[in-house]
Design a protein around this motif. Structure first.
Motif, short mmCIF file in Angstrom:
data_model
loop_
_atom_site.label_atom_id
_atom_site.label_comp_id
_atom_site.label_asym_id
_atom_site.label_seq_id
_atom_site.Cartn_x
_atom_site.Cartn_y
_atom_site.Cartn_z
N UNK A 108 0.84 -1.20 0.00
CA UNK A 108 0.00 0.00 0.00
C UNK A 108 0.87 1.25 0.00
N UNK A 109 1.92 1.25 0.81
CA UNK A 109 2.82 2.40 0.89
C UNK A 109 3.49 2.65 -0.45
N UNK A 110 3.92 1.59 -1.12
CA UNK A 110 4.56 1.75 -2.42
C UNK A 110 3.60 2.31 -3.46
N UNK A 111 2.35 1.86 -3.43
CA UNK A 111 1.34 2.39 -4.35
C UNK A 111 1.12 3.87 -4.08
N UNK A 112 0.99 4.24 -2.81
CA UNK A 112 0.73 5.62 -2.45
C UNK A 112 1.91 6.54 -2.83
N UNK A 113 3.13 6.02 -2.72
CA UNK A 113 4.30 6.80 -3.12
C UNK A 113 4.30 7.08 -4.61
N UNK A 114 3.74 6.17 -5.38
CA UNK A 114 3.74 6.31 -6.84
C UNK A 114 2.51 7.04 -7.37
N UNK A 115 1.55 7.31 -6.54
CA UNK A 115 0.31 7.95 -7.01
C UNK A 115 0.54 9.25 -7.76
N UNK A 117 2.97 10.08 -9.61
CA UNK A 117 3.52 9.72 -10.91
C UNK A 117 2.44 9.07 -11.79
N UNK A 118 1.57 8.29 -11.17
CA UNK A 118 0.50 7.64 -11.92
C UNK A 118 -0.51 8.66 -12.42
N UNK A 119 -0.83 9.63 -11.57
CA UNK A 119 -1.83 10.64 -11.92
C UNK A 119 -1.31 11.62 -12.98
N UNK A 120 0.00 11.74 -13.12
CA UNK A 120 0.56 12.72 -14.06
C UNK A 120 0.45 12.27 -15.50
#
Length: 120
Positions: A108-115, A117-120
């Motif tokens: 979950x933490x890894x997903x949240x850290x990448x959010x 970058x994903x949203x961009x």
């Protein structure tokens, strides 16, 4: 014959942030609401509550809160575990925990850290 003395395991010392979280949690009324107590303790120590969830299938664990402590680039994930009695709590570092929720917390933490970058 050469013998070596068995070296005792080095005790793992909790970080200052974990100790602060323990103190902050002690000041909260867990009986009145575990989720709220975990969130308040996280805020009081500059941490962030990532999520809470029931864990009835895990021994001596009725709920778990996952908290991120420290700076964004240098954070530490911890589990705040509510015992089956509904009153006792303990804190485990995710990196050292055998609790099955620890793996979920890391993911979950890894997903949240990448959010961002994903949203961009």
């Amino acid at each position: 014959m050469e013998t070596h003395a068995a070296s005792a395991p080095v005790p793992v010392r909790p970080s200052l942030e974990v100790v602060e979280l323990e103190f902050a949690l002690d000041l909260e009324d867990v009986k009145a609401g575990f989720d709220e107590a975990a969130a308040a303790a996280a805020r009081a120590t500059g941490g962030a509550l990532l999520f809470t969830m029931p864990t009835a299938a895990i021994a001596d664990c009725s709920r778990v809160a996952v908290i991120s402590l420290g700076e964004r680039g240098d954070h530490e994930l911890v589990l705040v575990i509510l015992g089956e009695d509904g009153l006792s709590t303990r804190i485990e570092k995710v990196a050292e925990s055998s609790n099955p929720i620890a793996r979920l917390a890391r993911s979950w933490s890894q997903v949240m850290e990448r959010m961002p970058a994903i949203a961009a």
